[in-house]
Design a protein around this motif. Sequence first.
Motif, PDB file in Angstrom:
ATOM      1  N   MET A  22       0.821  -1.212   0.000  1.00 52.65           N
ATOM      2  CA  MET A  22       0.000   0.000   0.000  1.00 52.65           C
ATOM      3  C   MET A  22       0.858   1.266   0.000  1.00 52.65           C
ATOM      4  O   MET A  22       0.537   2.244  -0.684  1.00 52.65           O
ATOM      5  N   VAL A  23       1.942   1.262   0.748  1.00 59.54           N
ATOM      6  CA  VAL A  23       2.836   2.424   0.743  1.00 59.54           C
ATOM      7  C   VAL A  23       3.433   2.605  -0.647  1.00 59.54           C
ATOM      8  O   VAL A  23       3.565   3.731  -1.141  1.00 59.54           O
ATOM      9  N   ASN A  24       3.765   1.496  -1.297  1.00 62.26           N
ATOM     10  CA  ASN A  24       4.273   1.580  -2.672  1.00 62.26           C
ATOM     11  C   ASN A  24       3.218   2.148  -3.620  1.00 62.26           C
ATOM     12  O   ASN A  24       3.542   2.890  -4.549  1.00 62.26           O
ATOM     13  N   MET A  25       1.960   1.793  -3.389  1.00 58.77           N
ATOM     14  CA  MET A  25       0.884   2.334  -4.214  1.00 58.77           C
ATOM     15  C   MET A  25       0.755   3.846  -4.019  1.00 58.77           C
ATOM     16  O   MET A  25       0.455   4.580  -4.956  1.00 58.77           O
ATOM     17  N   LEU A  26       0.976   4.308  -2.803  1.00 58.75           N
ATOM     18  CA  LEU A  26       0.950   5.746  -2.528  1.00 58.75           C
ATOM     19  C   LEU A  26       2.156   6.428  -3.171  1.00 58.75           C
ATOM     20  O   LEU A  26       2.049   7.561  -3.637  1.00 58.75           O
ATOM     21  N   ASP A  27       3.284   5.727  -3.176  1.00 62.44           N
ATOM     22  CA  ASP A  27       4.526   6.186  -3.810  1.00 62.44           C
ATOM     23  C   ASP A  27       4.931   7.575  -3.349  1.00 62.44           C
ATOM     24  O   ASP A  27       5.068   8.509  -4.145  1.00 62.44           O
ATOM     25  N   PRO A  28       5.163   7.756  -2.039  1.00 65.83           N
ATOM     26  CA  PRO A  28       5.523   9.092  -1.541  1.00 65.83           C
ATOM     27  C   PRO A  28       6.968   9.456  -1.875  1.00 65.83           C
ATOM     28  O   PRO A  28       7.873   8.629  -1.804  1.00 65.83           O
ATOM     29  N   GLY A  29       7.165  10.699  -2.260  1.00 62.68           N
ATOM     30  CA  GLY A  29       8.533  11.179  -2.437  1.00 62.68           C
ATOM     31  C   GLY A  29       9.170  11.426  -1.089  1.00 62.68           C
ATOM     32  O   GLY A  29       8.474  11.623  -0.078  1.00 62.68           O
ATOM     33  N   PRO A  30      10.499  11.445  -1.018  1.00 58.22           N
ATOM     34  CA  PRO A  30      11.175  11.589   0.285  1.00 58.22           C
ATOM     35  C   PRO A  30      10.870  12.901   0.997  1.00 58.22           C
ATOM     36  O   PRO A  30      10.925  12.971   2.215  1.00 58.22           O
ATOM     37  N   GLY A  31      10.518  13.944   0.239  1.00 54.94           N
ATOM     38  CA  GLY A  31      10.223  15.233   0.871  1.00 54.94           C
ATOM     39  C   GLY A  31       8.743  15.539   0.945  1.00 54.94           C
ATOM     40  O   GLY A  31       8.362  16.695   1.128  1.00 54.94           O
ATOM     41  N   ALA A  32       7.915  14.516   0.844  1.00 51.94           N
ATOM     42  CA  ALA A  32       6.467  14.724   0.791  1.00 51.94           C
ATOM     43  C   ALA A  32       5.901  15.129   2.145  1.00 51.94           C
ATOM     44  O   ALA A  32       6.454  14.837   3.204  1.00 51.94           O
ATOM     45  N   ARG A  33       4.767  15.794   2.076  1.00 54.37           N
ATOM     46  CA  ARG A  33       3.948  16.069   3.270  1.00 54.37           C
ATOM     47  C   ARG A  33       2.741  15.142   3.182  1.00 54.37           C
ATOM     48  O   ARG A  33       1.922  15.270   2.283  1.00 54.37           O
ATOM     49  N   ILE A  34       2.627  14.203   4.122  1.00 58.82           N
ATOM     50  CA  ILE A  34       1.623  13.139   4.057  1.00 58.82           C
ATOM     51  C   ILE A  34       0.712  13.225   5.266  1.00 58.82           C
ATOM     52  O   ILE A  34       1.164  13.459   6.391  1.00 58.82           O
ATOM     53  N   LEU A  35      -0.565  12.994   5.030  1.00 53.23           N
ATOM     54  CA  LEU A  35      -1.537  12.840   6.110  1.00 53.23           C
ATOM     55  C   LEU A  35      -1.982  11.389   6.171  1.00 53.23           C
ATOM     56  O   LEU A  35      -2.445  10.843   5.165  1.00 53.23           O
ATOM     57  N   GLU A  36      -1.830  10.766   7.336  1.00 49.88           N
ATOM     58  CA  GLU A  36      -2.429   9.452   7.554  1.00 49.88           C
ATOM     59  C   GLU A  36      -3.696   9.652   8.377  1.00 49.88           C
ATOM     60  O   GLU A  36      -3.640  10.059   9.540  1.00 49.88           O
ATOM     61  N   VAL A  37      -4.824   9.361   7.774  1.00 48.04           N
ATOM     62  CA  VAL A  37      -6.109   9.447   8.456  1.00 48.04           C
ATOM     63  C   VAL A  37      -6.381   8.111   9.127  1.00 48.04           C
ATOM     64  O   VAL A  37      -6.344   7.062   8.487  1.00 48.04           O
ATOM     65  N   GLY A  38      -6.626   8.142  10.434  1.00 46.59           N
ATOM     66  CA  GLY A  38      -6.857   6.895  11.166  1.00 46.59           C
ATOM     67  C   GLY A  38      -5.558   6.152  11.385  1.00 46.59           C
ATOM     68  O   GLY A  38      -5.391   5.011  10.940  1.00 46.59           O
ATOM     69  N   CYS A  39      -4.634   6.773  12.094  1.00 44.81           N
ATOM     70  CA  CYS A  39      -3.292   6.183  12.274  1.00 44.81           C
ATOM     71  C   CYS A  39      -3.312   4.949  13.163  1.00 44.81           C
ATOM     72  O   CYS A  39      -2.380   4.141  13.115  1.00 44.81           O
ATOM     73  N   GLY A  40      -4.365   4.780  13.979  1.00 45.65           N
ATOM     74  CA  GLY A  40      -4.404   3.613  14.854  1.00 45.65           C
ATOM     75  C   GLY A  40      -3.192   3.573  15.769  1.00 45.65           C
ATOM     76  O   GLY A  40      -2.774   4.595  16.333  1.00 45.65           O
ATOM     77  N   THR A  41      -2.600   2.408  15.885  1.00 39.74           N
ATOM     78  CA  THR A  41      -1.436   2.247  16.764  1.00 39.74           C
ATOM     79  C   THR A  41      -0.114   2.388  16.017  1.00 39.74           C
ATOM     80  O   THR A  41       0.935   2.051  16.550  1.00 39.74           O
TER      81      THR A  41
END
Length: 338
Positions: A89-108
Amino acid sequence: MDSSEAELYRSPADHSALGLSGDCLVSAEGRRFPIENGVPNLLWPPELSEIEARTKSEYDRVAEQIYDAALNWQFAALHEDEEQVRELMVNMLDPGPGARILEVGCGTGRDSFRLARRLDASGELFLQDLSPGMVHTCVKRMTEYGREMHFKCRLHYSISNATYLPFPSDFFDAVFHFGGFNEFSDAKKTGEEFARVVKPGGTVLFGDESVGPWLRDVEFGKIVTANNPLFAHKLPLESIPACARDVNVRWIMANCFYVITFKKGDGPPPLDIDLVHQGWRGGSMRSRYYGVMEGVTPEAKELARQAAARSGVSVHEWLDRLVRTQAGQDLAAKRREP
């Protein structure tokens, strides 16, 4: 929290700026949101829906131990490798190293540390959850993970409602959510909210339980659904906002969970609604949508088709000319009446 971090957040009620005042974030209208152990509590509305209130209470109850044990059981029961699934799933998101990311529902934090280790010192990871218990557990876990993995990115935590996110519009490079979408009371508004906070061209990924349609009526699907009714949820395609581009859907984890990804575009896809159709009907998408009038008899329709063909024009052009001419004559005659 200092004033520079406070500036990253917005009032979930109206997206207005917030200021730091003691142990609260305060909007211009005077709404106060407490900061609890360094984490701003930006839950909105004051009275949660029945679904969100129940979900918050349940997640607060299971945050420390039960939740992780349940997830361990889930992966084992489906014969799935958690590392492979979450990295996929992280690969599907494919974030760049300098990205600003929001994880909704981070859980634990089971996806959180995987996102954090993809980012460099210029990256930022915002970790959000409806449940204060989950957020504070995530803070603890990420601190432990950080000692081992030495995260370089900046981490920000908040308590909020996914349907009323406390962030500016066009703020994130990506939004990631897995494992709670079925429990949002207004899934369509939540999908629109995900799109609101991501930048144009940014990526949104969300997923949750939903047995693949081809498995619902076989024994496999009946067994997993009897075990957990959430698997009976259907793919929420109606929650994808109109601005979505490059939409992809796939099932993972023994085809019991869906994952939807899309890029944020500028409103609905572009259309040339005035491009004239080639052929006997003629007209354009504009005329066929906005110009629909009362129907005629089949005999009149056929006569119009024949007359248009004899005149060498489309039916649209023939009818449009006829209506304009006759309407103009009738209106002129009406004006001449004493």
